[in-house]
Design a protein around this motif. Sequence first.
Motif, PDB file in Angstrom:
ATOM      1  N   LEU A   1      -3.936   3.494  -0.744  1.00 17.65           N
ATOM      2  CA  LEU A   1      -4.381   2.585  -1.785  1.00 17.65           C
ATOM      3  C   LEU A   1      -3.284   1.583  -2.113  1.00 17.65           C
ATOM      4  O   LEU A   1      -2.134   1.742  -1.698  1.00 17.65           O
ATOM      5  N   LYS A   2      -3.644   0.559  -2.869  1.00 13.43           N
ATOM      6  CA  LYS A   2      -2.665  -0.451  -3.252  1.00 13.43           C
ATOM      7  C   LYS A   2      -1.807   0.043  -4.418  1.00 13.43           C
ATOM      8  O   LYS A   2      -2.255   0.845  -5.240  1.00 13.43           O
TER       9      LYS A   2
ATOM     10  N   THR B   1      -8.715   4.323   0.352  1.00 12.55           N
ATOM     11  CA  THR B   1      -9.459   4.835   1.501  1.00 12.55           C
ATOM     12  C   THR B   1      -8.954   6.229   1.847  1.00 12.55           C
ATOM     13  O   THR B   1      -7.756   6.414   2.074  1.00 12.55           O
ATOM     14  N   GLU B   2      -9.861   7.203   1.886  1.00 16.41           N
ATOM     15  CA  GLU B   2      -9.470   8.571   2.211  1.00 16.41           C
ATOM     16  C   GLU B   2      -9.312   8.736   3.720  1.00 16.41           C
ATOM     17  O   GLU B   2     -10.107   8.222   4.495  1.00 16.41           O
TER      18      GLU B   2
ATOM     19  N   ARG C   1       0.815  -1.212   0.000  1.00 16.61           N
ATOM     20  CA  ARG C   1       0.000   0.000   0.000  1.00 16.61           C
ATOM     21  C   ARG C   1       0.849   1.263   0.000  1.00 16.61           C
ATOM     22  O   ARG C   1       1.996   1.257   0.444  1.00 16.61           O
ATOM     23  N   VAL C   2       0.219   2.344  -0.494  1.00 18.28           N
ATOM     24  CA  VAL C   2       0.907   3.618  -0.660  1.00 18.28           C
ATOM     25  C   VAL C   2       0.040   4.722  -0.050  1.00 18.28           C
ATOM     26  O   VAL C   2      -1.185   4.704  -0.177  1.00 18.28           O
ATOM     27  N   LEU C   3       0.676   5.690   0.595  1.00 15.64           N
ATOM     28  CA  LEU C   3      -0.018   6.861   1.137  1.00 15.64           C
ATOM     29  C   LEU C   3       0.223   8.039   0.214  1.00 15.64           C
ATOM     30  O   LEU C   3       1.368   8.408  -0.066  1.00 15.64           O
ATOM     31  N   LEU C   4      -0.881   8.631  -0.289  1.00 13.07           N
ATOM     32  CA  LEU C   4      -0.801   9.777  -1.200  1.00 13.07           C
ATOM     33  C   LEU C   4      -1.433  11.005  -0.563  1.00 13.07           C
ATOM     34  O   LEU C   4      -2.419  10.906   0.163  1.00 13.07           O
TER      35      LEU C   4
END
Length: 254
Positions: A144-145, A132-133, A69-72
């Motif tokens: 998100l993945k 997911t926000e 997963r990645v945090l944007l």
Amino acid sequence: MATTQLTTSSISVRNMVSFEGLRFSQVQFPCVGHVRIGTLTQRSFRGIVVKASTVVAPKYTAIKPLGDRVLLKIKEAEEKTQGGILLPSTAQTKPQGGEVVAVGEGKTFGKNKVDISVKSGEQVVYSKYAGTEVEFNGTKHLILKDDDIVGILDTEDVKDLKPLNDRVLIKLAEAEEKTAGGLLLTEATKEKPSVGTIIAVGPGPLDEEGKRTPISVTPGNTVLYSKYAGNDFKGKDGSDYIALRASDIIAILS
């Protein structure tokens, strides 16, 4: 408008026990006369305090994404058109871009570990409705993945998109301006084209061992793809583009 004060003698409910020990507060409502619920037997509520409920979001000092997963940090939606016209909130497009803030440790395939395909600081485009926000440091973020990230976009022009994984970037063919009988078509009646030219391709999907499988199309190919697949974009030159998975390509045309 007439008002009435609700007191312990004017509120009653059937078969409810009294609430003792709570502090009483008087509340005014825009109605006439005493308030009574049906013709129920009176048992008073003593000392009820009426207050509006408030949901307090928890405060976070750090978010670490796990696995693949990645945090944007989400890019804000455009509030104006290119001509400077303000857009109402209903007309603003949902942002699909963001900056990578943090990444997980990657994904394991058997004995092989595959790192995340993006790194912190990169500007990326992601699939609609993915992830997911979360609210973090006063701004909207998305977890998100890695597979939901369409590509890396370092500029403001979608033609420079670098697709990731099994995705390809296609420049759409021009929609037909006329019917077979020669009638001009309006924008609303023009059929969405499903033919275009490959602009860029990703490194390919991962197999069961975590190795990349090359994509079977190359830049310059004219292809036919499934309708309604992928994510649509408008280039700065006014051309339409679409980013989709290689599996959504039906055939190579020549």
